[in-house]
Scaffold this motif. Structure first.
Motif, mmCIF file in Angstrom:
data_model
loop_
_atom_site.group_PDB
_atom_site.id
_atom_site.type_symbol
_atom_site.label_atom_id
_atom_site.label_comp_id
_atom_site.label_asym_id
_atom_site.label_seq_id
_atom_site.Cartn_x
_atom_site.Cartn_y
_atom_site.Cartn_z
ATOM 1 N N VAL A 101 0.955 -1.130 -0.152
ATOM 2 C CA VAL A 101 -0.332 0.093 -0.142
ATOM 3 C C VAL A 101 0.719 1.098 0.271
ATOM 4 O O VAL A 101 2.055 1.785 0.652
ATOM 5 N N ASN A 102 0.514 2.242 -0.906
ATOM 6 C CA ASN A 102 0.902 3.789 -0.718
ATOM 7 C C ASN A 102 1.566 4.345 0.569
ATOM 8 O O ASN A 102 0.356 3.953 1.119
ATOM 9 N N ARG A 103 1.993 4.551 1.337
ATOM 10 C CA ARG A 103 3.113 5.025 2.368
ATOM 11 C C ARG A 103 1.980 6.162 2.677
ATOM 12 O O ARG A 103 1.242 6.767 3.759
ATOM 13 N N LYS A 157 4.754 8.933 12.877
ATOM 14 C CA LYS A 157 4.979 7.886 14.263
ATOM 15 C C LYS A 157 4.436 6.604 13.396
ATOM 16 O O LYS A 157 6.056 4.981 13.407
ATOM 17 N N ILE A 158 3.609 6.161 13.134
ATOM 18 C CA ILE A 158 3.051 4.616 13.230
ATOM 19 C C ILE A 158 3.322 4.263 11.172
ATOM 20 O O ILE A 158 4.134 2.727 11.583
ATOM 21 N N SER A 159 3.709 4.865 10.533
ATOM 22 C CA SER A 159 4.021 4.614 9.346
ATOM 23 C C SER A 159 5.768 4.078 9.288
ATOM 24 O O SER A 159 6.200 3.381 8.874
ATOM 25 N N ARG A 160 6.089 5.220 10.216
ATOM 26 C CA ARG A 160 8.046 4.213 10.336
ATOM 27 C C ARG A 160 8.257 3.160 11.134
ATOM 28 O O ARG A 160 8.594 1.942 10.912
ATOM 29 N N ALA A 161 7.415 2.342 11.987
ATOM 30 C CA ALA A 161 7.268 1.728 12.548
ATOM 31 C C ALA A 161 6.738 0.024 11.753
ATOM 32 O O ALA A 161 7.396 -0.895 11.518
ATOM 33 N N TYR A 183 6.540 0.336 7.863
ATOM 34 C CA TYR A 183 7.944 0.508 7.490
ATOM 35 C C TYR A 183 9.067 0.295 7.368
ATOM 36 O O TYR A 183 9.193 0.447 6.313
ATOM 37 N N GLY A 184 9.293 1.308 8.201
ATOM 38 C CA GLY A 184 10.928 1.562 8.225
ATOM 39 C C GLY A 184 10.873 3.047 7.909
ATOM 40 O O GLY A 184 10.027 3.763 7.545
ATOM 41 N N GLU A 185 12.249 2.891 8.832
ATOM 42 C CA GLU A 185 12.441 5.175 7.697
ATOM 43 C C GLU A 185 12.375 5.054 6.239
ATOM 44 O O GLU A 185 12.782 4.416 5.736
ATOM 45 N N GLU A 186 12.343 6.089 6.340
ATOM 46 C CA GLU A 186 11.214 6.494 5.228
ATOM 47 C C GLU A 186 13.495 6.860 4.287
ATOM 48 O O GLU A 186 13.778 7.299 4.494
ATOM 49 N N ILE A 187 13.503 6.295 3.208
ATOM 50 C CA ILE A 187 14.580 6.603 1.874
ATOM 51 C C ILE A 187 13.796 8.066 1.026
ATOM 52 O O ILE A 187 13.161 6.822 0.385
ATOM 53 N N LEU A 188 14.873 8.949 1.667
ATOM 54 C CA LEU A 188 13.846 10.344 0.386
ATOM 55 C C LEU A 188 15.085 10.149 -0.922
ATOM 56 O O LEU A 188 16.634 9.663 -0.578
#
Length: 151
Positions: free
Chosen positions: A8-10, A124-128, A130-135
């Motif tokens: 799913v799209n973040r 914060k929930i998304s990081r839990a 998906y992990g850290e976002e890679i930009l």
């Protein structure tokens, strides 16, 4: 379930999570009122509408980005009007029938707006999940040579 979430799209995940957090908080408040049955139905009708609007918004933007500038403007405008018409139709149905309370249905639809303000929490929930976002790296222009600017 985690595999499905990773597909799913973040951004959509964060928006939907915010809507659901708002729905749970609203449901707790509604539990203290005597008309909680009708109010809950209205709230969840509005929340479902907000979730569908969020998905439609993501889908429209994703498709609109592949169009030309002029085509995208027209397409996105039509899709936005379609979402507004659907929200209006849902609210009219709630007003005419006893499907749910009109006010709480509207509050549920506003969960889409509240979710945008909850973005720091949902991030914060998304990081839990998906992990850290890679930009991607920021594109910078090559600095002009100092000797060229002195000439």
């Amino acid at each position: 379930m985690k595999e499905w979430l990773l597909k799913v799209n973040r951004t959509l995940f964060e928006l939907e999570t915010g809507i659901l957090l708002f729905a749970l908080a609203s449901q707790v408040v509604i539990a203290f009122f005597p008309q909680r049955g009708e109010w809950s139905r209205g709230l969840w009708i509005g929340i479902l509408t907000a979730c569908l609007c969020a998905f439609h918004m993501w889908y429209s933007l994703d498709k609109g980005l592949s169009l030309t500038e002029k085509g995208a403007a027209g397409y996105l405008g039509r899709q936005s009007m379609l979402r507004m018409a659907v929200v209006a139709l849902v609210l009219v149905i709630c007003a005419v029938t006893s499907a749910g309370n009109l006010l709480t249905a509207f509050i549920g639809v506003m969960g889409l707006k509240v979710s945008a303000y909850l973005q720091p929490v949902t991030k914060k929930i998304s990081r839990a999940v998906y992990g850290e976002e890679i930009l991607p790296d920021i594109i910078t222009e090559n600095p002009v040579d100092e000797q060229e600017t002195r000439r």
